[in-house]
Write a protein that holds these residues in place. Structure first.
Motif, PDB file in Angstrom:
ATOM      1  N   ASN A   6       0.826  -1.208   0.000  1.00  0.00           N
ATOM      2  CA  ASN A   6       0.000   0.000   0.000  1.00  0.00           C
ATOM      3  C   ASN A   6       0.858   1.255   0.000  1.00  0.00           C
ATOM      4  OD1 ASN A   6      -2.258  -1.552   0.059  1.00  0.00           O
ATOM      5  ND2 ASN A   6      -2.572  -1.393   2.278  1.00  0.00           N
ATOM      6  N   LYS A   7       1.960   1.191   0.741  1.00  0.00           N
ATOM      7  CA  LYS A   7       2.883   2.333   0.760  1.00  0.00           C
ATOM      8  C   LYS A   7       3.445   2.581  -0.634  1.00  0.00           C
ATOM      9  CE  LYS A   7       4.891   2.448   5.419  1.00  0.00           C
ATOM     10  NZ  LYS A   7       6.165   2.259   6.156  1.00  0.00           N
ATOM     11  N   LEU A   8       3.821   1.477  -1.282  1.00  0.00           N
ATOM     12  CA  LEU A   8       4.387   1.587  -2.637  1.00  0.00           C
ATOM     13  C   LEU A   8       3.415   2.279  -3.600  1.00  0.00           C
ATOM     14  CD1 LEU A   8       6.151  -1.795  -3.542  1.00  0.00           C
ATOM     15  CD2 LEU A   8       7.014   0.524  -3.904  1.00  0.00           C
ATOM     16  N   VAL A 136       1.393  10.199  11.171  1.00  0.00           N
ATOM     17  CA  VAL A 136       2.208   9.178  10.493  1.00  0.00           C
ATOM     18  C   VAL A 136       2.729   9.748   9.180  1.00  0.00           C
ATOM     19  CG1 VAL A 136       2.116   6.982   9.228  1.00  0.00           C
ATOM     20  CG2 VAL A 136       1.150   7.144  11.518  1.00  0.00           C
ATOM     21  N   ARG A 137       4.010   9.485   8.944  1.00  0.00           N
ATOM     22  CA  ARG A 137       4.690  10.086   7.801  1.00  0.00           C
ATOM     23  C   ARG A 137       5.079   9.021   6.790  1.00  0.00           C
ATOM     24  NH1 ARG A 137       9.737   9.524   7.036  1.00  0.00           N
ATOM     25  NH2 ARG A 137      10.680  10.858   5.459  1.00  0.00           N
ATOM     26  N   LEU A 138       4.803   9.318   5.512  1.00  0.00           N
ATOM     27  CA  LEU A 138       5.233   8.418   4.433  1.00  0.00           C
ATOM     28  C   LEU A 138       6.449   9.041   3.779  1.00  0.00           C
ATOM     29  CD1 LEU A 138       4.422   5.891   2.619  1.00  0.00           C
ATOM     30  CD2 LEU A 138       3.440   7.581   1.071  1.00  0.00           C
ATOM     31  N   TYR A 145      14.661   8.351   7.637  1.00  0.00           N
ATOM     32  CA  TYR A 145      14.085   9.328   8.573  1.00  0.00           C
ATOM     33  C   TYR A 145      13.374   8.649   9.733  1.00  0.00           C
ATOM     34  CZ  TYR A 145      15.730  13.103   5.763  1.00  0.00           C
ATOM     35  OH  TYR A 145      16.569  13.969   5.117  1.00  0.00           O
ATOM     36  N   ASP A 146      12.938   7.391   9.545  1.00  0.00           N
ATOM     37  CA  ASP A 146      12.393   6.669  10.698  1.00  0.00           C
ATOM     38  C   ASP A 146      13.497   6.466  11.731  1.00  0.00           C
ATOM     39  OD1 ASP A 146       9.674   6.329  10.035  1.00  0.00           O
ATOM     40  OD2 ASP A 146      10.248   4.852   8.527  1.00  0.00           O
ATOM     41  N   ARG A 147      14.681   6.168  11.245  1.00  0.00           N
ATOM     42  CA  ARG A 147      15.808   5.991  12.162  1.00  0.00           C
ATOM     43  C   ARG A 147      16.192   7.319  12.810  1.00  0.00           C
ATOM     44  NH1 ARG A 147      19.191   1.809   8.421  1.00  0.00           N
ATOM     45  NH2 ARG A 147      17.557   2.315   6.919  1.00  0.00           N
ATOM     46  N   PRO A 175       5.186  -0.714  12.355  1.00  0.00           N
ATOM     47  CA  PRO A 175       5.623  -0.402  13.727  1.00  0.00           C
ATOM     48  C   PRO A 175       6.823   0.544  13.806  1.00  0.00           C
ATOM     49  CG  PRO A 175       5.193  -2.752  13.497  1.00  0.00           C
ATOM     50  CD  PRO A 175       5.067  -2.157  12.127  1.00  0.00           C
ATOM     51  N   HIS A 176       7.713   0.518  12.810  1.00  0.00           N
ATOM     52  CA  HIS A 176       8.909   1.365  12.895  1.00  0.00           C
ATOM     53  C   HIS A 176       8.654   2.815  12.467  1.00  0.00           C
ATOM     54  CE1 HIS A 176       8.948  -0.098   8.677  1.00  0.00           C
ATOM     55  NE2 HIS A 176       9.139   1.184   8.482  1.00  0.00           N
ATOM     56  N   ASP A 177       7.474   3.101  11.910  1.00  0.00           N
ATOM     57  CA  ASP A 177       7.228   4.441  11.372  1.00  0.00           C
ATOM     58  C   ASP A 177       7.125   5.492  12.466  1.00  0.00           C
ATOM     59  OD1 ASP A 177       7.227   4.135   8.561  1.00  0.00           O
ATOM     60  OD2 ASP A 177       5.312   3.070   8.696  1.00  0.00           O
ATOM     61  N   GLN A 178       7.859   6.576  12.284  1.00  0.00           N
ATOM     62  CA  GLN A 178       7.873   7.670  13.256  1.00  0.00           C
ATOM     63  C   GLN A 178       6.971   8.793  12.766  1.00  0.00           C
ATOM     64  OE1 GLN A 178       9.582   7.685  16.202  1.00  0.00           O
ATOM     65  NE2 GLN A 178      10.176   5.576  15.735  1.00  0.00           N
TER      66      GLN A 178
HETATM   67 MG   LIG Z   1       8.555   5.021   7.438  1.00  0.00          MG
END
Ligand SMILES: [Mg+2]
Ligand SMILES: Nc1ncnc2c1ncn2[C@@H]1O[C@H](COP(=O)(O)OP(=O)(O)OP(=O)(O)O)[C@@H](O)[C@H]1O
Length: 198
Positions: A6-8, A136-138, A145-147, A175-178
């Motif tokens: 879905n992100k893609l 939530v950021r895509l 940027y999540d890191r 889960p890792h999305d900041q």
């Molecule tokens: Mg992300």
């Protein structure tokens, strides 16, 4: 798996829409975002700002970074590491940049380490979209940027720059999305429901 698919799809759709923005609207949008941000006391008062050097169809940051630097703000910009994480180095005017991976301009200054972002009073990040309620950021799909955002304290304003129409509902999340606390669009700055106020 379904989420990353879905992100893609969403990334492709937004990049396609970005590619259709005309030069004139792009310039006006860039100016509106820059002026709105520079008008904010919390932007003017930040001594150290982490930002990104925009490329392609991303909302432009070059003028914003130059203005902040002229104003005396220390601006740090990312240096992409081989594992996709972001190191940081200081911007010191137009001559302090050189092309890095993917042709993106990066500061030539000493690298300060991945934890340098912890010291920023304001963090400005790229995004393809932000969820208006959850923040939530895509991103572009590197997880860089999540890191980086995972290292930023909860009271530091984090702002994603967007084109009009990219503040969305129901952005797919892993889960890792900041999240980010603010989205800056040509029409103004929008606070997501992520905690705190600037
Ligand atoms: Mg992300
Ligand atoms: N803290 C992390 N450590 C290692 N890998 C991570 C971390 N966070 C995310 N990733 C990886 O990065 C990849 C891309 O993540 P995602 O689709 O969320 O990218 P993105 O948010 O669009 O990109 P970016 O953060 O660069 O804007 C995923 O495979 C994910 O596992």
């Amino acid at each position: 798996m379904e989420t990353s698919l879905n992100k893609l799809t969403l990334r492709r759709q937004i990049l396609n829409e970005r590619s259709r923005i005309g030069e004139k609207s792009r310039r006006e949008a860039d100016r509106a975002i820059r002026e709105t941000l520079l008008d904010q006391p919390w932007v003017q008062m930040a001594g150290l700002v982490a930002a990104y050097w925009s490329t392609g169809t991303e909302p432009a940051t070059h003028g914003l970074i130059f203005s902040l630097w002229k104003h005396g703000t220390t601006v740090i910009l990312p240096v992409l590491l081989p594992d996709g994480d972001l190191d940081w180095a200081v911007y010191d005017g137009p001559d302090s940049l050189a092309p890095g991976p993917y042709g993106i301009m990066q500061p030539v200054d000493t690298r300060r380490g991945v934890d340098t972002i912890r010291t920023a009073a304001l963090v400005i990040v790229p995004a393809l979209g932000v969820d208006r309620s959850t923040g939530v950021r895509l991103g572009r799909g590197g997880g860089s940027y999540d890191r980086a955002l995972a290292r930023v304290g909860p009271n530091v304003p984090t702002v994603a720059l967007l084109h009009e129409g990219e503040l969305l509902d129901g952005i797919p999340v892993e889960p890792h999305d900041q999240p980010v606390r603010y989205a800056a669009l040509p029409s103004g700055i929008y606070a997501t429901s992520v905690t705190g106020s600037a």
